[in-house]
Scaffold this motif. Sequence first.
Motif, PDB file in Angstrom:
ATOM      1  N   GLY A 199      -6.558   1.721   8.080  1.00 29.08           N
ATOM      2  CA  GLY A 199      -7.540   1.167   7.151  1.00 29.08           C
ATOM      3  C   GLY A 199      -7.373   1.736   5.752  1.00 29.08           C
ATOM      4  N   ILE A 200      -7.048   3.024   5.674  1.00 34.88           N
ATOM      5  CA  ILE A 200      -6.784   3.643   4.374  1.00 34.88           C
ATOM      6  C   ILE A 200      -5.596   2.960   3.708  1.00 34.88           C
ATOM      7  CG2 ILE A 200      -6.080   5.777   3.216  1.00 34.88           C
ATOM      8  CD1 ILE A 200      -7.545   7.318   5.422  1.00 34.88           C
ATOM      9  N   SER A 201      -4.571   2.660   4.501  1.00 36.95           N
ATOM     10  CA  SER A 201      -3.390   1.982   3.956  1.00 36.95           C
ATOM     11  C   SER A 201      -3.742   0.599   3.428  1.00 36.95           C
ATOM     12  CB  SER A 201      -2.300   1.875   5.034  1.00 36.95           C
ATOM     13  OG  SER A 201      -1.860   3.150   5.445  1.00 36.95           O
ATOM     14  N   THR A 202      -4.651  -0.094   4.113  1.00 34.63           N
ATOM     15  CA  THR A 202      -5.059  -1.423   3.655  1.00 34.63           C
ATOM     16  C   THR A 202      -5.765  -1.344   2.308  1.00 34.63           C
ATOM     17  OG1 THR A 202      -5.317  -2.161   5.950  1.00 34.63           O
ATOM     18  CG2 THR A 202      -6.377  -3.489   4.246  1.00 34.63           C
ATOM     19  N   VAL A 203      -6.668  -0.375   2.166  1.00 32.28           N
ATOM     20  CA  VAL A 203      -7.368  -0.211   0.888  1.00 32.28           C
ATOM     21  C   VAL A 203      -6.377   0.197  -0.205  1.00 32.28           C
ATOM     22  CG1 VAL A 203      -9.241   0.965  -0.324  1.00 32.28           C
ATOM     23  CG2 VAL A 203      -9.491   0.421   2.094  1.00 32.28           C
ATOM     24  N   LEU A 204      -5.434   1.064   0.142  1.00 29.74           N
ATOM     25  CA  LEU A 204      -4.423   1.470  -0.834  1.00 29.74           C
ATOM     26  C   LEU A 204      -3.559   0.288  -1.263  1.00 29.74           C
ATOM     27  CD1 LEU A 204      -3.262   4.946   0.538  1.00 29.74           C
ATOM     28  CD2 LEU A 204      -4.303   4.498  -1.691  1.00 29.74           C
ATOM     29  N   ALA A 205      -3.255  -0.606  -0.328  1.00 29.21           N
ATOM     30  CA  ALA A 205      -2.482  -1.802  -0.684  1.00 29.21           C
ATOM     31  C   ALA A 205      -3.248  -2.643  -1.697  1.00 29.21           C
ATOM     32  CB  ALA A 205      -2.175  -2.617   0.568  1.00 29.21           C
ATOM     33  N   GLY A 206      -4.554  -2.777  -1.483  1.00 24.56           N
ATOM     34  CA  GLY A 206      -5.369  -3.497  -2.452  1.00 24.56           C
ATOM     35  C   GLY A 206      -5.406  -2.787  -3.796  1.00 24.56           C
TER      36      GLY A 206
END
Length: 217
Positions: A199-206
């Motif tokens: 989930g952290i990676s998803t937010v970082l991608a955004g």
Amino acid sequence: MNDEGFLVGTPRLTSLDAFRGFAIAGMLLVNNPGTWDPTVVPRLLMHAEWHGCTFADLIFPFFLFAVGMAMPFSEAKKLEHAVPAWKRIGIAARRAAVLYLLGAFLKSASLNTPVLHFGILQRIGVLYFIVYLLLPLKARWQAAIGVALLFVWWAILAFVNGPGVVPGSFERDMNAAQYLDSFILAPEDKETIVSMIPGISTVLAGLLTGRFLMNHR
């Protein structure tokens, strides 16, 4: 552009507003299809039983992506008004706390008993604050952390062993994520803690997408 890599005086991004609106509309549609009869509701509006992915399964990642995407624009506005770092962190912490408490309140209201279960809004609040703390880093470090966390997530699923766990298994009740969550969460909790790693990676991608769009408009 300031020392932290954010353009000062950046206007709102229309595409981000549209994307957030699309995610909200999708959430309303998925959560309120009119009936839960599987013979009537289109398959894409229902979550996958376990394996697979439908449109419904993408709504929450869309929200996380939008949260990260909005961060550079919000931060640029604060920097434009010379808001000190300690105050910016305080604002982020307050937002995260409000989301967490709101999620706990809604869950408590639905169960008619006070609970602090780790639900959707709580996850968004915690993930938002974690990534906000990474906001001052250079984009390449943010990208490296996002990729590294995905490898950590893979390693947990592939190699962690324990009672009832089959290393490398993604089956329900047989994977390492649920095993590790059992040490943290109550049995009635449906959300997971370990899955916050990707989930952290998803937010970082955004976040990285937002930085790119802000600096290349």
